[in-house]
Design an enzyme around this catalytic site. Structure first.
Site, PDB file in Angstrom:
ATOM      1  N   LYS A  82     -10.059  18.418  26.122  1.00 30.28           N
ATOM      2  CA  LYS A  82     -10.247  17.716  24.845  1.00 30.28           C
ATOM      3  C   LYS A  82     -10.099  18.686  23.670  1.00 30.28           C
ATOM      4  O   LYS A  82      -9.376  18.421  22.705  1.00 30.28           O
ATOM      5  CB  LYS A  82     -11.625  17.051  24.844  1.00 30.28           C
TER       6      LYS A  82
ATOM      7  N   CYS B 209     -12.595  15.515  13.948  1.00 29.90           N
ATOM      8  CA  CYS B 209     -12.434  16.289  15.180  1.00 29.90           C
ATOM      9  C   CYS B 209     -11.718  17.629  15.043  1.00 29.90           C
ATOM     10  O   CYS B 209     -12.174  18.622  15.592  1.00 29.90           O
ATOM     11  CB  CYS B 209     -11.690  15.453  16.216  1.00 29.90           C
TER      12      CYS B 209
HETATM   13  C1  UDX Z   1      -7.461  13.029  16.292  1.00 27.23           C
HETATM   14  C2  UDX Z   1      -6.629  13.029  17.583  1.00 27.23           C
HETATM   15  O1  UDX Z   1      -5.307  12.559  17.299  1.00 27.23           O
HETATM   16  C3  UDX Z   1      -7.297  12.180  18.640  1.00 27.23           C
HETATM   17  O2  UDX Z   1      -6.576  12.244  19.857  1.00 27.23           O
HETATM   18  C4  UDX Z   1      -8.717  12.678  18.847  1.00 27.23           C
HETATM   19  O3  UDX Z   1      -9.389  11.888  19.794  1.00 27.23           O
HETATM   20  C5  UDX Z   1      -9.474  12.665  17.532  1.00 27.23           C
HETATM   21  O4  UDX Z   1      -8.776  13.451  16.566  1.00 27.23           O
HETATM   22  P1  UDX Z   1      -7.770  11.380  14.258  1.00 27.23           P
HETATM   23  O5  UDX Z   1      -8.624  12.441  13.678  1.00 27.23           O
HETATM   24  O6  UDX Z   1      -8.249   9.985  14.244  1.00 27.23           O
HETATM   25  O7  UDX Z   1      -7.436  11.718  15.765  1.00 27.23           O
HETATM   26  O8  UDX Z   1      -6.399  11.377  13.441  1.00 27.23           O
HETATM   27  P2  UDX Z   1      -4.946  11.990  13.596  1.00 27.23           P
HETATM   28  O9  UDX Z   1      -3.988  10.876  13.526  1.00 27.23           O
HETATM   29  O10 UDX Z   1      -4.822  12.905  14.726  1.00 27.23           O
HETATM   30  O11 UDX Z   1      -4.788  12.798  12.213  1.00 27.23           O
HETATM   31  C6  UDX Z   1      -5.614  13.902  11.917  1.00 27.23           C
HETATM   32  C7  UDX Z   1      -5.225  14.476  10.578  1.00 27.23           C
HETATM   33  O12 UDX Z   1      -3.953  15.111  10.638  1.00 27.23           O
HETATM   34  C8  UDX Z   1      -5.119  13.459   9.443  1.00 27.23           C
HETATM   35  O13 UDX Z   1      -5.677  13.999   8.271  1.00 27.23           O
HETATM   36  C9  UDX Z   1      -3.635  13.258   9.297  1.00 27.23           C
HETATM   37  O14 UDX Z   1      -3.272  12.833   8.006  1.00 27.23           O
HETATM   38  C10 UDX Z   1      -3.128  14.641   9.586  1.00 27.23           C
HETATM   39  N1  UDX Z   1      -1.723  14.673  10.055  1.00 27.23           N
HETATM   40  C11 UDX Z   1      -1.366  14.057  11.210  1.00 27.23           C
HETATM   41  C12 UDX Z   1      -0.767  15.386   9.322  1.00 27.23           C
HETATM   42  O15 UDX Z   1      -1.077  15.966   8.279  1.00 27.23           O
HETATM   43  N2  UDX Z   1       0.527  15.427   9.785  1.00 27.23           N
HETATM   44  C13 UDX Z   1       0.915  14.814  10.946  1.00 27.23           C
HETATM   45  O16 UDX Z   1       2.098  14.904  11.301  1.00 27.23           O
HETATM   46  C14 UDX Z   1      -0.068  14.107  11.683  1.00 27.23           C
END
Ligand code: UDX
Ligand code: UDX
Length: 480
Positions: free
Chosen positions: A216, A272
């Site tokens: 994880k 996370c």
């Molecule tokens: C994440 C993981 O994807 C998930 O598997 C885990 O269980 C929890 O953490 P989450 O925090 O809900 O999920 O969102 P995620 O879609 O991963 O985006 C995290 C951050 O990265 C956001 O702020 C998003 O805007 C940013 N991001 C994501 C980017 O800046 N660029 C990208 O290409 C993708």
């Protein structure tokens, strides 16, 4: 009938249990929480979290085989399988402060489970926790067991907010870690038989406890690392005249790399990524691996750099001062399609601008004024405590106003910053916005959502992360 209880009715526990209830009509699922208001919301028409598709799932099952309750002990007592999905904040004091996870809530949940249990149970670790937490929890349970047998499993959650229901319906994989003893294997099979009601067998991976826990942290660290990698490139693109979207596309078409998670942004947020990497760093340090710790720390450092780089761009473009200038902030959530603001880059960007004495007018379609004020005045890491145990904010931030419309936010503003990629920001009437702003009017697009050329035609000075710079910005002092 198998009975499941989940302690912690949050972003993870709520949707996960709702989907288990939907897919397994023969299982009775109770989601319990110490927060009365959260449980009341789960039992109302307005659920405590905004997640596409969640309403429908909850409505189908609530009152049939899905229950939300504050009677934690009763439901734990009755359950065969107890999931634990409580907060695991980063420690702010003492050993490991700023990095290690504070397992206070987990430990008290484990002690309570041992206390009220009168039958054997499987206890499932669902919160993100440091490697070897399961072992510690196992010790608490067995030392207080009064002859009852507990099997502990690690079943980390990989759902992403905004697509949680979809992710739960069709997960890439479900991971179940357990002891390599016959009892441990039996427990793994029992949990596997729940998921196998809708997840294909080959997608249910079973491992030992520590592999599951570490997987994880590793998965989140890898994902965050991709974003920091592309964000590092975005700074270089701005310096050289390359376009980060073209670079990311070219890189991502290599099937070994793949196209996902390569969007340059003002920085990653969410509950996370940063927390899990800090945890990973701490575990590496504790295991005598400072080089490995340093490697992962860089992912966070680049993320912090990206946020401060954005603030510096704003300030330096506007004649090196935003003092008493109105700046509109469009989007405050950490990503679109969620009202969640935990660790959102908007907090650091707003604080940076406030540090330069700007007046902020903030609009986000899903985040309340109360939440924004709390986020801007709360100490780092305080967000990860149950809401009623969070310190109340002493004062509201006076230079911040929260409005319910992008046009209101941008009226008379000198500049506007897009910090969340909400779809509605793509289709705003930018001519109307321009007409009502001070001139020169600036747009700082932290998510690459606007058509910069069109906005330039209207008359805006536009900064887009990682894109060739507007001539205006080229003449400004280089940013840190
Ligand atoms: C994440 C993981 O994807 C998930 O598997 C885990 O269980 C929890 O953490 P989450 O925090 O809900 O999920 O969102 P995620 O879609 O991963 O985006 C995290 C951050 O990265 C956001 O702020 C998003 O805007 C940013 N991001 C994501 C980017 O800046 N660029 C990208 O290409 C993708
Ligand atoms: C995720 C992760 O799983 C977790 O590791 C992290 O610490 C927070 O983020 P999530 O469901 O998103 O969990 O957190 P949150 O929405 O805050 O839900 C946790 C719930 O547990 C809260 O509703 C809180 O009231 C509840 N809780 C906490 C209890 O019921 N008992 C406790 O002792 C502590």
């Amino acid at each position: 009938m198998v009975k499941i209880c989940c302690i912690g009715a949050g972003y993870v526990g709520g949707p996960t249990m709702a989907v288990i209830a939907l897919k397994c009509p023969s299982i009775e699922v109770a989601v319990v929480d110490i927060s009365k208001s959260r449980i009341a919301a789960w039992n109302s028409d307005v659920l405590p979290i905004y997640e596409p598709g969640l309403d429908g799932v909850v409505k189908q099952c609530r009152g049939k085989n899905l229950f939300f309750s504050t009677d934690v002990e009763k439901h734990v007592f009755e359950a065969d399988i107890v999931f634990v999905s409580v907060n695991t904040p980063t420690k702010t004091q003492g050993l490991g402060a700023g990095k290690a996870a504070d397992l206070t809530y987990w430990e008290s949940a484990a002690r309570m489970i041992a206390d009220v249990s009168k039958s054997d149970k499987i206890v499932v670790e669902k919160s993100t926790v440091p490697v070897k937490t399961a072992e510690a929890i196992e010790k608490i349970l067995t030392h207080n067991s009064k002859g009852i047998k507990f099997q502990i499993l690690s079943n980390p959650e990989f759902l992403a907010e905004g697509t949680a229901i979809e992710d739960l319906f069709k997960p890439d994989r479900v991971l179940i870690g357990g002891r390599e003893t016959p009892e441990g294997q039996k427990a793994i099979q029992a949990l596997k038989s729940v998921y196998s009601q809708w997840v294909p067998e080959e997608r249910i991976l079973t491992t030992n406890l520590w592999s599951a826990e570490l997987s994880k942290l590793a998965a989140n660290a890898f994902l965050a690392q991709r974003i920091s990698s592309v964000n590092a490139m975005s700074a270089l693109c701005e310096a050289t005249g390359a376009n980060v979207q073209q670079v990311a596309y070219s890189v991502g078409t290599d099937s070994r790399i793949g196209p996902k998670f390569l969007n340059a942004s003002v920085g990653f947020g969410g509950s996370c990524f940063q927390k899990d990497i800090l945890n990973l760093v701490y575990i590496c340090e504790c295991n005598g691996l400072p080089e490995v710790a340093e490697y992962w720390k860089q992912v966070i450092k680049i993320n912090d750099y990206q946020k401060s780089r954005f603030v510096n761009r704003v300030v330096s473009s506007m004649f090196n001062t935003v003092s008493n200038k109105k700046i509109a902030i469009l989007g405050f959530a950490f990503k679109k399609d969620t009202g969640d603001t935990r660790e959102t880059p908007a907090i650091d960007v707003c604080q940076g601008l406030l540090g330069d004495k700007a007046n902020l007018s903030i609009y986000d379609p899903q985040v309340t004024e109360d939440q924004i004020q709390r986020d801007l005045s709360m100490n780092k890491f305080d967000w990860d405590h149950p809401i009623h145990l969070q310190p109340t904010s002493p004062t509201t931030v006076k230079k911040v106003s929260v409005v319910w419309d992008a046009y209101e936010a941008t009226k008379d503003a000198h500049g506007l910053c897009i910090l969340t990629e909400w779809d509605e920001f793509k289709t705003l009437d930018y001519q109307r916005i321009f007409d009502n702003m001070q001139k020169p009017a600036f747009v700082f697009d932290g998510r690459n959502v606007v058509d910069a050329d069109k906005l330039r035609e209207i008359g805006f000075i536009v900064y887009s992360i990682g894109k060739p710079l507007d001539p205006w910005l080229k003449d400004m002092p280089a940013v840190a």
